[in-house]
Design a protein around this motif. Sequence first.
Motif, PDB file in Angstrom:
ATOM      1  N   LYS A   1       2.973   0.444   7.269  1.00  0.00           N
ATOM      2  CA  LYS A   1       4.115   1.157   6.692  1.00  0.00           C
ATOM      3  C   LYS A   1       4.232   0.840   5.207  1.00  0.00           C
ATOM      4  O   LYS A   1       4.435   1.734   4.389  1.00  0.00           O
ATOM      5  CB  LYS A   1       5.400   0.755   7.437  1.00  0.00           C
TER       6      LYS A   1
ATOM      7  N   LYS B   1       3.765   3.532   2.129  1.00  0.00           N
ATOM      8  CA  LYS B   1       4.781   3.678   1.075  1.00  0.00           C
ATOM      9  C   LYS B   1       4.164   3.466  -0.296  1.00  0.00           C
ATOM     10  O   LYS B   1       4.407   4.231  -1.228  1.00  0.00           O
ATOM     11  CB  LYS B   1       5.919   2.669   1.278  1.00  0.00           C
ATOM     12  N   SER B   2       3.379   2.423  -0.422  1.00  0.00           N
ATOM     13  CA  SER B   2       2.725   2.116  -1.691  1.00  0.00           C
ATOM     14  C   SER B   2       1.793   3.247  -2.104  1.00  0.00           C
ATOM     15  O   SER B   2       1.750   3.637  -3.280  1.00  0.00           O
ATOM     16  CB  SER B   2       1.948   0.808  -1.550  1.00  0.00           C
TER      17      SER B   2
END
Length: 190
Positions: A57, A61-62
């Motif tokens: 996750k 996101k990164s």
Amino acid sequence: MKLVRSQMHNAVSSAPNIDRILEESHNTPFTHKISNAIISDPGKLRIEYFNGSSDPKGHLKSFIISVARAQFRPEERDAGLCHLFVEHLKGPALDWFSRLEGNSVDSFQELSTLFLKQYSVLIDPGTSDADLWSLSHQPNEPLRDFLAKFRSTLAKVEGINDVAALSALKKALWYKSEFRKELNLSKQIT
């Protein structure tokens, strides 16, 4: 001479394995829409690699934040995201991708869903408000250190309002703390 013949025989007999490996490396889980898309250069991006041993996750996101600056045309964005994402997989994660069924991934949404399902056991469960309420300031702990720990935990808690956070802070402070006395005497709003 026998040694040379033996080595030649081994080289020739391993050729089918080489052909199979080459064929497997050219197979892709992407549909033709994704694999044949012509993508312009997205510009210089800094994207971390994922090897299958960290929080997926966080990696996703990164990745999304990193590619937000990519200079894709609207019609190539989905294919570009797919290609960039896979280019930044390595080790076991790249092996996982290569084992996906051929022609099974038609969008970045599908790819990210499969990715999160595969690595769901590594997803950090997050921090709850119970973690915030379980903190306690120790008598010999510097207030600055405790507040840093409290702020760090608070930043990870989703959906807690200021009143609840202040209550948790007051409860967590050491009972003889001057800061606790000050909080109880004055009214705080944040």
